[in-house]
Scaffold this motif. Sequence first.
Motif, PDB file in Angstrom:
ATOM      1  N   LEU A   1       0.866  -1.126   0.176  1.00 51.67           N
ATOM      2  CA  LEU A   1      -0.069   0.085  -0.030  1.00 51.67           C
ATOM      3  C   LEU A   1       1.037   1.168  -0.032  1.00 51.67           C
ATOM      4  O   LEU A   1       1.733   1.273   0.793  1.00 51.67           O
ATOM      5  CB  LEU A   1      -1.041   0.020   1.183  1.00 51.67           C
ATOM      6  CG  LEU A   1      -1.710   1.383   1.548  1.00 51.67           C
ATOM      7  CD1 LEU A   1      -2.825   1.259   0.444  1.00 51.67           C
ATOM      8  CD2 LEU A   1      -2.157   1.397   2.607  1.00 51.67           C
TER       9      LEU A   1
ATOM     10  N   VAL B 199      -6.414  -3.302   4.750  1.00 52.76           N
ATOM     11  CA  VAL B 199      -5.453  -3.407   3.560  1.00 52.76           C
ATOM     12  C   VAL B 199      -4.757  -4.774   3.671  1.00 52.76           C
ATOM     13  O   VAL B 199      -4.422  -5.465   2.749  1.00 52.76           O
ATOM     14  CB  VAL B 199      -4.563  -2.105   3.302  1.00 52.76           C
ATOM     15  CG1 VAL B 199      -4.059  -2.338   2.065  1.00 52.76           C
ATOM     16  CG2 VAL B 199      -5.591  -0.825   3.427  1.00 52.76           C
TER      17      VAL B 199
ATOM     18  N   SER C 119      -6.713  -7.595   2.770  1.00 55.87           N
ATOM     19  CA  SER C 119      -7.047  -7.571   1.444  1.00 55.87           C
ATOM     20  C   SER C 119      -5.678  -8.218   0.649  1.00 55.87           C
ATOM     21  O   SER C 119      -5.780  -7.911  -0.697  1.00 55.87           O
ATOM     22  CB  SER C 119      -7.306  -6.144   0.923  1.00 55.87           C
ATOM     23  OG  SER C 119      -8.432  -5.783   1.508  1.00 55.87           O
TER      24      SER C 119
ATOM     25  N   VAL D 248       2.227  -2.762   4.274  1.00 54.71           N
ATOM     26  CA  VAL D 248       1.263  -1.224   4.364  1.00 54.71           C
ATOM     27  C   VAL D 248       2.019  -0.298   4.643  1.00 54.71           C
ATOM     28  O   VAL D 248       3.013  -0.425   5.738  1.00 54.71           O
ATOM     29  CB  VAL D 248      -0.021  -1.618   5.013  1.00 54.71           C
ATOM     30  CG1 VAL D 248      -1.136  -2.544   4.505  1.00 54.71           C
ATOM     31  CG2 VAL D 248       0.365  -2.037   6.522  1.00 54.71           C
TER      32      VAL D 248
ATOM     33  N   ILE E 212      -6.527   2.277  -6.366  1.00 56.71           N
ATOM     34  CA  ILE E 212      -7.346   1.794  -5.197  1.00 56.71           C
ATOM     35  C   ILE E 212      -8.724   2.830  -5.178  1.00 56.71           C
ATOM     36  O   ILE E 212      -9.799   1.970  -4.947  1.00 56.71           O
ATOM     37  CB  ILE E 212      -6.853   1.855  -3.837  1.00 56.71           C
ATOM     38  CG1 ILE E 212      -5.652   0.944  -3.605  1.00 56.71           C
ATOM     39  CG2 ILE E 212      -7.912   1.671  -2.785  1.00 56.71           C
ATOM     40  CD1 ILE E 212      -4.676   1.252  -2.635  1.00 56.71           C
TER      41      ILE E 212
ATOM     42  N   LEU F 132     -10.105  -2.514  -2.611  1.00 58.41           N
ATOM     43  CA  LEU F 132      -8.960  -3.018  -2.185  1.00 58.41           C
ATOM     44  C   LEU F 132      -8.921  -4.427  -2.705  1.00 58.41           C
ATOM     45  O   LEU F 132      -7.888  -5.146  -2.574  1.00 58.41           O
ATOM     46  CB  LEU F 132      -9.201  -3.415  -0.428  1.00 58.41           C
ATOM     47  CG  LEU F 132      -9.008  -2.022   0.197  1.00 58.41           C
ATOM     48  CD1 LEU F 132      -9.380  -2.225   1.565  1.00 58.41           C
ATOM     49  CD2 LEU F 132      -7.732  -1.374   0.005  1.00 58.41           C
TER      50      LEU F 132
END
Length: 302
Positions: free
Chosen positions: A21, A36, A39, A44, A268, A273
């Motif tokens: 991310l 996230v 997902s 992240v 996104i 996601l």
Amino acid sequence: MQSENLQVQIGEITLRNPTLLAAGILGLSGASLKRVWRSNAGAVVTKSVSQEPREGYSGPRVVETPCGLINSMGLPNPGIEETQKEIEIAKDAGATVIGSVFGEKAEDFADLTEKMKKAGVDAVELNLSCPHAGELSTIGRNPETTKEVVEASKDPGVPIWVKLPGNTHISSLVEVAKSAESAGAEAIVLINTVPAMAIDATAERPILGHKTGGLSGHAIKPIGLRLVYEVYEEVDVPIIGSGGIASGEDIIEYILAGASAAEIGTVISDEGLDIFEKICEEASSYLDGREIEELKGKAHQE
Ligand code: DHB
């Protein structure tokens, strides 16, 4: 589902897959970082945080254009103290968390890195490249200031990554990357958004409250690929690509240019996601049993 051949190594950290991310999106709260991670992101990255809370610029702060998003948030964030608690929530959920930080002086970065380490992050990403934050934007354009910040922040307890600008007019970007590496950075992240603006022809005024901002999305992928390709020829530490990635094919292109992994952001807002799972599945089928390491930098071969 995780496939083994998507695992990548960034210095001492193993990522379960090469999708991260990107900083600035859904990275403020522990709950969203957790979402996230669940997902299927490989890691992240938090929103970039500073010592003290910052409100950011007045709006509009984001504008959609036919070739991507331009944002000029002004680095709003609740400050490191609040962010530490949110990181702990994400870490408790098992996430691999990268703490993004920015400051004005080398000492700010050093102190923020120390606080990120206390919060339990797996690495710290020094944001040296917000494209429209005055003095704050200039650190990553200069090999000397980059060196100073990395050296001050370097700590054996937490790997340092450095996020550099995508400004095509900086002729010395490769020098900045080399300087970050020699100062102790364990990875180079390329690229941040590219300086841009949008004007409303009816109102006869700039659209963004801050007038200029950073362009992200498809339009900047060729710029990111070129810079990853050039930096890969000169540095040995892993490169994390960023800029316009929306499919498995996009991430594979960055890997062929020399990246080990890549940050995903703008897409996104269109695809939600599920994009992490989709990119991983597409990359996996492209790999067809091969390791990412086998493809890394392959576009450089004669
Ligand atoms: C902002 C920060 C960034 O690093 C970037 O690329 C774009 C916008 C911001 O907070 O304004």
